[in-house]
Design an enzyme around this catalytic site. Structure first.
Site, PDB file in Angstrom:
ATOM      1  CG  ASP A   1       6.111  -4.057  -0.295  1.00  0.00           C
ATOM      2  OD1 ASP A   1       5.224  -4.911  -0.111  1.00  0.00           O
ATOM      3  OD2 ASP A   1       6.901  -4.091  -1.255  1.00  0.00           O
TER       4      ASP A   1
ATOM      5  CG  HIS B   1      -2.719  -7.029   4.546  1.00  0.00           C
ATOM      6  ND1 HIS B   1      -1.662  -6.402   3.941  1.00  0.00           N
ATOM      7  CD2 HIS B   1      -3.126  -8.000   3.681  1.00  0.00           C
ATOM      8  CE1 HIS B   1      -1.432  -6.957   2.754  1.00  0.00           C
ATOM      9  NE2 HIS B   1      -2.304  -7.937   2.580  1.00  0.00           N
TER      10      HIS B   1
ATOM     11  CG  LEU C   1      -0.097  14.933   9.915  1.00  0.00           C
ATOM     12  CD1 LEU C   1       1.227  15.179   9.198  1.00  0.00           C
ATOM     13  CD2 LEU C   1       0.081  13.789  10.921  1.00  0.00           C
TER      14      LEU C   1
HETATM   15  C1  FPP Z   1       1.930  -4.465   0.904  1.00  0.00           C
HETATM   16  O1  FPP Z   1       2.254  -5.648   1.561  1.00  0.00           O
HETATM   17  C2  FPP Z   1       0.830  -3.825   1.537  1.00  0.00           C
HETATM   18  C3  FPP Z   1      -0.393  -3.640   0.977  1.00  0.00           C
HETATM   19  C4  FPP Z   1      -0.774  -4.091  -0.357  1.00  0.00           C
HETATM   20  C5  FPP Z   1      -1.441  -2.975   1.674  1.00  0.00           C
HETATM   21  C6  FPP Z   1      -0.993  -1.986   2.694  1.00  0.00           C
HETATM   22  C7  FPP Z   1      -1.964  -2.085   3.734  1.00  0.00           C
HETATM   23  C8  FPP Z   1      -1.750  -1.882   5.051  1.00  0.00           C
HETATM   24  C9  FPP Z   1      -0.534  -1.382   5.667  1.00  0.00           C
HETATM   25  C10 FPP Z   1      -2.782  -2.170   5.992  1.00  0.00           C
HETATM   26  C11 FPP Z   1      -3.657  -0.999   6.106  1.00  0.00           C
HETATM   27  C12 FPP Z   1      -4.641  -1.150   5.113  1.00  0.00           C
HETATM   28  C13 FPP Z   1      -5.570  -0.301   4.870  1.00  0.00           C
HETATM   29  C14 FPP Z   1      -6.446  -0.693   3.798  1.00  0.00           C
HETATM   30  C15 FPP Z   1      -5.726   0.975   5.592  1.00  0.00           C
HETATM   31  P1  FPP Z   1       2.287  -6.978   0.690  1.00  0.00           P
HETATM   32  O2  FPP Z   1       1.006  -7.692   0.921  1.00  0.00           O
HETATM   33  O3  FPP Z   1       2.564  -6.661  -0.734  1.00  0.00           O
HETATM   34  O4  FPP Z   1       3.489  -7.704   1.349  1.00  0.00           O
HETATM   35  P2  FPP Z   1       4.423  -8.775   0.640  1.00  0.00           P
HETATM   36  O5  FPP Z   1       5.090  -8.080  -0.518  1.00  0.00           O
HETATM   37  O6  FPP Z   1       5.380  -9.123   1.728  1.00  0.00           O
HETATM   38  O7  FPP Z   1       3.560  -9.908   0.227  1.00  0.00           O
END
Ligand code: FPP
Length: 243
Positions: A27, A44, A138
């Site tokens: 997150d 992301h 893994l």
């Molecule tokens: C949460 O950050 C993250 C996500 C919803 C997606 C997680 C994705 C990645 C780590 C990138 C890799 C992606 C894939 C598809 C392999 P948020 O957008 O909710 O952050 P915020 O709460 O700060 O807005």
């Protein structure tokens, strides 16, 4: 395998217990981007770049199963451009990382449904899973289009379709119809960016998992944070409901 010379040589305290299965709610990508005046998708992208580092650190620490929450069934509510961007990033990660993961003995598994995913991406996911099926150093579970409630509903549907009588439906039987069938339950759930919620993640499997949260945003989460989580885990007493 144990921690690398680099990890042993640093200030990181030795770990007495290492969990078998670590699950991470990645997150804070959006906040990481906003604080830098960047579009959310750049957060992301930075989060994606952090996946290899985390997988390598898990292998170094001797973790056997890593589950990453990449896209939830609720993430469809985000603006379509962000959803498309996340799909594109998953495709890029698969193209860039599958061979390297395979060489390092990692097995890629997908948790979730591919039903609503564009076919070109779904095919790449299926290929990565098939290609690495024989590896065992893994297991890397990618929870993509995943929701814990949807997973349980899906498992119940499969039990009913198989005609299994009600008196034969046990916890073990239901667990064997989940996406994580045959894998150990997570011992430790980590969430970055300071939130204290499970957000529909591994609802069944995490029943007795330890929970650890850090204010660090996912793109900045490094081996030292993972070590801190593992260290805290080692200091916990897990009682599984007993005294
Ligand atoms: C949460 O950050 C993250 C996500 C919803 C997606 C997680 C994705 C990645 C780590 C990138 C890799 C992606 C894939 C598809 C392999 P948020 O957008 O909710 O952050 P915020 O709460 O700060 O807005």
């Amino acid at each position: 395998m144990g921690a690398s010379a680099e990890m042993r040589g640093g200030a990181l305290a030795p770990l007495t217990v290492v969990p078998q299965h670590v699950a991470i709610i990645m997150d804070g990508n959006g906040r990481w981007a906003r604080e830098r005046g960047l579009p959310r998708l750049e957060g992301h992208r930075a989060g994606t770049a952090n996946i290899r580092r985390t997988v390598e650190a898990c292998a170094e620490f001797g973790i056997k199963v890593l589950t990453l929450y990449a896209f939830s069934t609720e993430n469809w509510k985000r603006p379509p451009a962000e959803v498309r961007g996340l799909f594109a990033l998953l495709g890029e990660v698969i193209d860039r990382e599958t061979e390297e993961l395979h060489r390092n003995g990692a097995q890629i598994r997908h948790l979730g449904s591919l039903a609503d995913i564009p076919e070109s991406l779904a095919a790449r996911v299926r290929h990565a899973v098939e290609y690495t099926r024989g590896n065992s150093r893994l297991v890397v579970n990618v929870a993509f289009n995943y929701g814990g409630r949807a997973e349980i509903v899906h498992a119940v549907q499969r039990v009913i379709e198989a005609g299994i009588p009600a008196d034969q439906v046990t916890e073990e039987l239901l667990a064997s119809h989940l996406y994580t069938a045959s894998l150990p339950d997570p011992d430790l759930v980590i969430r970055t960016a300071g939130e204290m919620r499970l957000s529909n993640f591994l609802l069944w499997q995490a029943a007795y998992a330890e929970y650890w949260s850090t204010p660090t945003y996912w793109p900045d989460f490094g081996p030292e944070h993972l070590h801190a989580a593992l260290y805290a885990y080692g200091a916990r007493q897990r009682r599984f409901g007993s005294l």
